[in-house]
Each structure stands twice: as C-alpha cells, then as structure tokens.
Design a protein around this motif. Structure first.
Motif, PDB file in Angstrom:
ATOM      1  N   LEU A  70      32.820  39.433  33.356  1.00  0.00           N
ATOM      2  CA  LEU A  70      33.191  40.039  34.643  1.00  0.00           C
ATOM      3  C   LEU A  70      33.018  41.551  34.623  1.00  0.00           C
ATOM      4  O   LEU A  70      32.780  42.183  35.642  1.00  0.00           O
ATOM      5  CB  LEU A  70      34.665  39.742  34.948  1.00  0.00           C
ATOM      6  CG  LEU A  70      35.008  38.396  35.549  1.00  0.00           C
ATOM      7  CD1 LEU A  70      36.497  38.305  35.759  1.00  0.00           C
ATOM      8  CD2 LEU A  70      34.285  38.227  36.882  1.00  0.00           C
TER       9      LEU A  70
ATOM     10  N   ILE B 134      29.965  39.125  47.385  1.00  0.00           N
ATOM     11  CA  ILE B 134      29.338  39.488  46.109  1.00  0.00           C
ATOM     12  C   ILE B 134      28.474  40.739  46.280  1.00  0.00           C
ATOM     13  O   ILE B 134      28.224  41.447  45.322  1.00  0.00           O
ATOM     14  CB  ILE B 134      28.538  38.329  45.470  1.00  0.00           C
ATOM     15  CG1 ILE B 134      27.317  37.962  46.287  1.00  0.00           C
ATOM     16  CG2 ILE B 134      29.406  37.124  45.250  1.00  0.00           C
ATOM     17  CD1 ILE B 134      26.410  37.000  45.532  1.00  0.00           C
TER      18      ILE B 134
ATOM     19  N   GLU C 271      29.771  48.320  41.416  1.00  0.00           N
ATOM     20  CA  GLU C 271      29.797  48.248  39.952  1.00  0.00           C
ATOM     21  C   GLU C 271      29.732  49.644  39.342  1.00  0.00           C
ATOM     22  O   GLU C 271      29.028  50.508  39.862  1.00  0.00           O
ATOM     23  CB  GLU C 271      28.571  47.439  39.527  1.00  0.00           C
ATOM     24  CG  GLU C 271      28.614  46.847  38.180  1.00  0.00           C
ATOM     25  CD  GLU C 271      27.517  45.776  38.104  1.00  0.00           C
ATOM     26  OE1 GLU C 271      27.834  44.604  38.274  1.00  0.00           O
ATOM     27  OE2 GLU C 271      26.346  46.145  37.892  1.00  0.00           O
ATOM     28  N   LEU C 272      30.441  49.826  38.234  1.00  0.00           N
ATOM     29  CA  LEU C 272      30.412  51.132  37.554  1.00  0.00           C
ATOM     30  C   LEU C 272      29.219  51.213  36.622  1.00  0.00           C
ATOM     31  O   LEU C 272      28.995  50.327  35.811  1.00  0.00           O
ATOM     32  CB  LEU C 272      31.683  51.323  36.730  1.00  0.00           C
ATOM     33  CG  LEU C 272      32.947  51.693  37.478  1.00  0.00           C
ATOM     34  CD1 LEU C 272      34.083  51.889  36.500  1.00  0.00           C
ATOM     35  CD2 LEU C 272      32.735  52.964  38.285  1.00  0.00           C
ATOM     36  N   TRP C 273      28.451  52.300  36.742  1.00  0.00           N
ATOM     37  CA  TRP C 273      27.321  52.525  35.828  1.00  0.00           C
ATOM     38  C   TRP C 273      27.429  53.896  35.206  1.00  0.00           C
ATOM     39  O   TRP C 273      27.909  54.820  35.816  1.00  0.00           O
ATOM     40  CB  TRP C 273      25.987  52.389  36.577  1.00  0.00           C
ATOM     41  CG  TRP C 273      25.560  50.963  36.612  1.00  0.00           C
ATOM     42  CD1 TRP C 273      25.992  50.022  37.496  1.00  0.00           C
ATOM     43  CD2 TRP C 273      24.659  50.294  35.714  1.00  0.00           C
ATOM     44  NE1 TRP C 273      25.422  48.812  37.205  1.00  0.00           N
ATOM     45  CE2 TRP C 273      24.591  48.943  36.124  1.00  0.00           C
ATOM     46  CE3 TRP C 273      23.904  50.708  34.618  1.00  0.00           C
ATOM     47  CZ2 TRP C 273      23.808  48.010  35.463  1.00  0.00           C
ATOM     48  CZ3 TRP C 273      23.116  49.777  33.969  1.00  0.00           C
ATOM     49  CH2 TRP C 273      23.067  48.436  34.374  1.00  0.00           C
TER      50      TRP C 273
ATOM     51  N   TYR D 216      38.570  37.318  43.824  1.00  0.00           N
ATOM     52  CA  TYR D 216      37.215  37.165  43.274  1.00  0.00           C
ATOM     53  C   TYR D 216      36.530  35.941  43.880  1.00  0.00           C
ATOM     54  O   TYR D 216      35.345  35.965  44.182  1.00  0.00           O
ATOM     55  CB  TYR D 216      37.286  37.051  41.751  1.00  0.00           C
ATOM     56  CG  TYR D 216      35.933  36.970  41.086  1.00  0.00           C
ATOM     57  CD1 TYR D 216      35.146  38.110  40.937  1.00  0.00           C
ATOM     58  CD2 TYR D 216      35.434  35.761  40.601  1.00  0.00           C
ATOM     59  CE1 TYR D 216      33.890  38.032  40.334  1.00  0.00           C
ATOM     60  CE2 TYR D 216      34.187  35.680  40.000  1.00  0.00           C
ATOM     61  CZ  TYR D 216      33.420  36.818  39.867  1.00  0.00           C
ATOM     62  OH  TYR D 216      32.184  36.751  39.287  1.00  0.00           O
TER      63      TYR D 216
ATOM     64  N   ASN E 150      26.693  39.564  34.049  1.00  0.00           N
ATOM     65  CA  ASN E 150      27.688  38.805  34.811  1.00  0.00           C
ATOM     66  C   ASN E 150      26.954  38.014  35.887  1.00  0.00           C
ATOM     67  O   ASN E 150      26.666  38.544  36.964  1.00  0.00           O
ATOM     68  CB  ASN E 150      28.710  39.751  35.433  1.00  0.00           C
ATOM     69  CG  ASN E 150      29.716  39.002  36.302  1.00  0.00           C
ATOM     70  OD1 ASN E 150      29.928  37.807  36.120  1.00  0.00           O
ATOM     71  ND2 ASN E 150      30.326  39.710  37.241  1.00  0.00           N
TER      72      ASN E 150
ATOM     73  N   GLY F 193      30.744  43.094  32.872  1.00  0.00           N
ATOM     74  CA  GLY F 193      29.354  43.443  32.570  1.00  0.00           C
ATOM     75  C   GLY F 193      28.623  43.841  33.848  1.00  0.00           C
ATOM     76  O   GLY F 193      29.222  44.097  34.888  1.00  0.00           O
ATOM     77  N   ALA F 194      27.296  43.890  33.767  1.00  0.00           N
ATOM     78  CA  ALA F 194      26.483  44.243  34.940  1.00  0.00           C
ATOM     79  C   ALA F 194      26.055  42.949  35.633  1.00  0.00           C
ATOM     80  O   ALA F 194      25.512  42.050  34.989  1.00  0.00           O
ATOM     81  CB  ALA F 194      25.276  45.055  34.503  1.00  0.00           C
ATOM     82  N   SER F 195      26.272  42.896  36.938  1.00  0.00           N
ATOM     83  CA  SER F 195      26.140  41.618  37.649  1.00  0.00           C
ATOM     84  C   SER F 195      24.728  41.329  38.128  1.00  0.00           C
ATOM     85  O   SER F 195      23.923  42.229  38.364  1.00  0.00           O
ATOM     86  CB  SER F 195      27.065  41.618  38.867  1.00  0.00           C
ATOM     87  OG  SER F 195      28.370  41.938  38.490  1.00  0.00           O
TER      88      SER F 195
ATOM     89  N   PHE G  26      30.824  43.504  45.735  1.00  0.00           N
ATOM     90  CA  PHE G  26      31.234  43.465  44.331  1.00  0.00           C
ATOM     91  C   PHE G  26      30.171  44.124  43.442  1.00  0.00           C
ATOM     92  O   PHE G  26      30.480  44.915  42.556  1.00  0.00           O
ATOM     93  CB  PHE G  26      31.458  42.008  43.914  1.00  0.00           C
ATOM     94  CG  PHE G  26      31.909  41.837  42.494  1.00  0.00           C
ATOM     95  CD1 PHE G  26      33.205  42.153  42.122  1.00  0.00           C
ATOM     96  CD2 PHE G  26      31.042  41.368  41.515  1.00  0.00           C
ATOM     97  CE1 PHE G  26      33.628  42.006  40.810  1.00  0.00           C
ATOM     98  CE2 PHE G  26      31.448  41.213  40.204  1.00  0.00           C
ATOM     99  CZ  PHE G  26      32.745  41.526  39.856  1.00  0.00           C
ATOM    100  N   ILE G  27      28.925  43.788  43.714  1.00  0.00           N
ATOM    101  CA  ILE G  27      27.842  44.339  42.875  1.00  0.00           C
ATOM    102  C   ILE G  27      27.556  45.793  43.246  1.00  0.00           C
ATOM    103  O   ILE G  27      27.302  46.631  42.383  1.00  0.00           O
ATOM    104  CB  ILE G  27      26.586  43.440  42.993  1.00  0.00           C
ATOM    105  CG1 ILE G  27      26.902  42.077  42.354  1.00  0.00           C
ATOM    106  CG2 ILE G  27      25.376  44.090  42.346  1.00  0.00           C
ATOM    107  CD1 ILE G  27      25.802  41.052  42.451  1.00  0.00           C
TER     108      ILE G  27
ATOM    109  N   LEU H 121      37.559  46.023  38.424  1.00  0.00           N
ATOM    110  CA  LEU H 121      37.431  44.739  39.107  1.00  0.00           C
ATOM    111  C   LEU H 121      38.046  44.731  40.510  1.00  0.00           C
ATOM    112  O   LEU H 121      37.338  44.531  41.499  1.00  0.00           O
ATOM    113  CB  LEU H 121      38.095  43.666  38.228  1.00  0.00           C
ATOM    114  CG  LEU H 121      37.914  42.223  38.651  1.00  0.00           C
ATOM    115  CD1 LEU H 121      36.450  41.828  38.529  1.00  0.00           C
ATOM    116  CD2 LEU H 121      38.760  41.294  37.776  1.00  0.00           C
TER     117      LEU H 121
ATOM    118  N   ALA I  32      43.626  39.248  41.659  1.00  0.00           N
ATOM    119  CA  ALA I  32      42.208  39.494  41.329  1.00  0.00           C
ATOM    120  C   ALA I  32      41.446  38.170  41.258  1.00  0.00           C
ATOM    121  O   ALA I  32      40.324  38.062  41.767  1.00  0.00           O
ATOM    122  CB  ALA I  32      42.093  40.266  40.019  1.00  0.00           C
TER     123      ALA I  32
ATOM    124  N   VAL J 260      26.838  36.127  38.846  1.00  0.00           N
ATOM    125  CA  VAL J 260      27.806  35.826  39.904  1.00  0.00           C
ATOM    126  C   VAL J 260      27.368  34.577  40.661  1.00  0.00           C
ATOM    127  O   VAL J 260      26.177  34.391  40.936  1.00  0.00           O
ATOM    128  CB  VAL J 260      27.901  37.029  40.876  1.00  0.00           C
ATOM    129  CG1 VAL J 260      28.912  36.749  41.974  1.00  0.00           C
ATOM    130  CG2 VAL J 260      28.300  38.287  40.127  1.00  0.00           C
TER     131      VAL J 260
ATOM    132  N   LYS K 158      31.108  31.284  32.347  1.00  0.00           N
ATOM    133  CA  LYS K 158      30.866  32.524  31.603  1.00  0.00           C
ATOM    134  C   LYS K 158      32.168  33.013  30.981  1.00  0.00           C
ATOM    135  O   LYS K 158      33.256  32.621  31.399  1.00  0.00           O
ATOM    136  CB  LYS K 158      30.290  33.577  32.535  1.00  0.00           C
ATOM    137  CG  LYS K 158      31.195  33.916  33.687  1.00  0.00           C
ATOM    138  CD  LYS K 158      30.497  34.788  34.688  1.00  0.00           C
ATOM    139  CE  LYS K 158      31.361  34.962  35.921  1.00  0.00           C
ATOM    140  NZ  LYS K 158      30.671  35.484  37.052  1.00  0.00           N
TER     141      LYS K 158
END
Lengths: 46, 363
Positions: B272, A37, A44-46, A32, B241, B274-276, A40-41, B58, A28, B243, B267
């Motif tokens: 990681l 990115i 994201e889980l919401w 990363y 987050n 959190g919301a990016s 990655f964004i 992640l 990871a 980035v 950070k």
C-alpha cells in the motif's frame, strides 16, 4: 506521581492511543475500499 | 531508606540528617516524575508519529464519491444534465424523436455523457426531473434524480440490479461480471447486451513515476504476483502497489477478463505504501476526470506494448485492450421504445452521437 497512579494514567493514555489508532486504521481500510483510485494514485508521495 | 538516614560518618540523622533525607526524597521524586513523564511523552510521540505517517502516506489520499462537498465526486454529473443551458452534452442533427413510454436510462459513471446525450438529443424536454425540482449533487450518491425521471445514475453495480429488477430499461455499461450474469439468471431474467461503442482500457501511474510503458505480459505478471518491484520493469526500486477496483464495477470486470484464468493475487499490506499501478477507461480518465483529452492531474497514462491509447489507436485496433461498451436491456421488456432506441444507437446517426461524446464508434 505514585506508581499506582502512574500505572492507571499510563493505561488510560495507552488505551486511548490504541483505540484512536484502531479507529484510524478501520476508517482507512473502509475508505480504501471506496476510494477513487485516480485520486489515490495522483496524491502518491514521490 | 535507612541508609540515607546516616551522615558521612555513619551517625544517624539529627535535624541536618532529616533535611538531607528530604532532599534525597525530593530528588528521587523528581527522577521518578521525569521517568514517568518521559514514558507518557514517548507513548504520545509514538501514537502521533504512527498516525501522522499513516495519514500522510495513506488516509489523506483516500477520497470517494460519497456526500461531502469537500470530497471530489467520481463524476460531476452537473456537467451532463440534459436540457440545461451550458451543459457539456453534444447536439447532433437528427429527426429521430421518442414519444410515448420513454425508457428509463441508467448507467456507469464513465457512460453518463453518452446516455445523457441520448436524452438531450431524442427525448422530449421535461423527461429528466429532480427531487425538489432542482438538481442537487449533495445526497448519498451525489445526485437527486426523481423516481419518475427518465435519467437515473446508479453506476454499474446498482445499475445492473436496476435493469434486472425493472426500475431501469436500458443500462449503459461495460460487459457484466459473472456475479451480475448470475444475479439475472437467479431472477429468471434474460438480458440482451448490444455493443454500441469502443473504449480503451488504460493503465496509469503517478505523474512522477518514471515508467512510461509496460507490456501486457508485464501487467499480467504484476497483478498475478510474479513482479512486485518497479525495478523489474525499468523503474525505481520501490514496491508495486497493484490497485484493484470494487468487485462488479465495469473496470474490474474488464480487468478480470484481461487476466483470463490467471487470478489477481493478494498483496502485502506494505505494498500500500509502494508506488501504485491502476486502471480505468480512457475517456473517463482523460475527459471526465481530466480536462478534455488531458490526463487527470498528476497521473500518467501508460503506453501498452508501446502504443498510447487514443481514438486512432482504438479505431485501428493497434492499442491492445479495446473493450466494447453496451446497451443492456431485458429481453422481455414490453416497452417497444427500448428496441427502437437501441436500433437508433447502432444507426449512423446514433454512432455519430457516440463519437460526438468523445467515445469511439463501432468499426
């Protein structure tokens, strides 16, 4: 299971779990650094 | 053990007593086995729970541009191959043609459409070649341009080295990082940086994030470590987050310049999850990863100081972070076509081509 046998089995299971977790964590961290990115964004889980 | 061997009246075991002892022993063994199994199962459950959560939160979000057909590439270079029918490259009307010693063009991911369009419009056919004769995007960096091909794609970090080392003639890129300038200085190479177009530097979040706009001061505070939670900028109570990108990449160099003398703070590892908040270039995010002027799926480009980044706000200077992108070449490059091509890029025809690719020409 005799206590001694159990201790050996437990140590083996725990060791394997820790090894796999460390490998997962190392992957990871590496991924990363090189990840997109945007992906990655977007995931994201919401 | 001895106590078990006596019956209720305190007599020591006979045949019946032995049976009772055996039952007791079996019960104890069962209890022990249950306890041992529980410990093993709990260990496995903790392992699976931790790794499953780490994967969901992640690991499954980490995809890159290295060779695995299952992973999305940073750029689908196959869309921008010169001289290929059906490519996304624009054609403009020009009589300018390069002949003779053709400069090798290289560049950043976000600028592939620009320099591929240059080749398409002013280079002779056959200038782009592939190892094995056919384009493939299944090797390490995704593309198999042959060593003698006039088009290469090594992205910013490797591309700067290539132009300094002389394996590329012109690099299309954002402004260099301090390390890239230093690398050139160490090699005793003077690089020439010619701005050829404008681009907005944009910030983006997940599409579900309710925040639509930030100020430049808030962004500096977020990356400077002063603001760490979205509730402080009108969002939900979730850690931010912030980035960052690979050191030396074009977007990271622009971000470093934007932060000025204020360093980007490290950070907490928990951030990681959190919301990016991320950053990129407008055209790359909205036309190359997203579909023609649309944001990439599931991300939202933020307004900056209330201004949305589009061609008009870039052109007018209303959008607060507009960066030039450059044609970079060695001052001592003996190939006369290098200067000739860069001059053409600055001409009305060259600027028309920049605009036709989707970027904003110089004012």
């Amino acid at each position: 299971m005799k206590p001694r046998t159990f201790r050996i089995v437990f140590a083996a299971v725990l060791g394997l779990c820790l090894l796999l977790t460390a490998a997962h964590f190392a992957y990871a961290c590496y991924a990363y650094e090189h990840a997109s990115i945007i992906q990655f964004i977007a995931k994201e889980l919401w | 053990m001895f106590a078990f061997a006596a019956d209720r009246r305190g007599n020591f075991a006979g045949k019946t007593g032995k049976t009772a002892i055996r039952k007791k022993m079996i019960q104890m063994n069962r209890k022990r086995l249950f306890r041992q199994s529980s410990i093993l199962l709990l260990t496995l459950a903790l392992f699976l729970g931790f790794n499953g959560s780490l994967y969901r939160l992640l690991t499954c979000r980490l995809t890159n541009n290295f060779s695995d057909s299952a992973q999305p590439k940073m750029v689908d270079v196959g869309r921008y191959l010169p001289f290929e029918a059906g490519s996304d490259l624009p054609k403009i009307h020009t009589d300018f043609r390069l002949t003779g010693d053709l400069p090798v063009l290289d560049g950043a991911a976000a600028l592939v459409p620009v320099y591929a369009a240059v080749i398409e419009n002013v280079y002779p056919e056959g200038s782009v070649t592939y190892e094995g004769g056919v384009f493939s995007d299944d090797n390490y960096y995704g593309e198999n341009f042959a060593p003698d091909s006039r088009m290469q794609y090594r992205n910013t970090v490797r591309g700067y080295k290539a132009v300094v080392d002389g394996t590329a003639d012109i690099l299309f890129s954002a402004a260099p990082s301090a390390e890239q300038k230093q690398y050139a200085a160490e090699k005793g190479v003077e690089l020439v940086y010619v701005p050829i177009g404008l681009e907005a530097f944009v910030f983006f979040v997940n599409g579900q994030n309710p925040v639509d706009s930030l100020t430049t001061a808030q962004i500096r505070d977020i990356y400077g470590g002063r603001i760490r939670n979205w509730r402080d900028v009108g969002g939900p109570d979730r850690p931010i987050n912030p980035v960052t990108r690979l050191k030396g990449s074009g977007s990271q160099s622009v971000m470093d310049a934007f932060m000025g003398d204020r360093p980007i703070q490290g950070k907490s590892p928990l951030a990681l999850f959190g919301a990016s908040l991320g950053y990129s270039f407008r055209f790359y995010l909205m036309d190359m990863v997203g579909a023609a002027g649309q944001e990439a799926p599931d991300v939202k480009v933020l307004r900056l100081n209330g201004v949305y980044p589009d061609r008009e706000t870039i052109r007018s200077g209303e959008y607060p972070i507009v960066a030039s992108f450059y044609a970079v070449y060695r001052a001592d490059d003996p190939n006369k076509n290098v200067k000739k091509l860069v001059d053409w890029l600055l001409s009305p025809e060259g600027q028309t081509l920049i605009e036709a690719t989707g970027y904003v020409p110089l004012g």
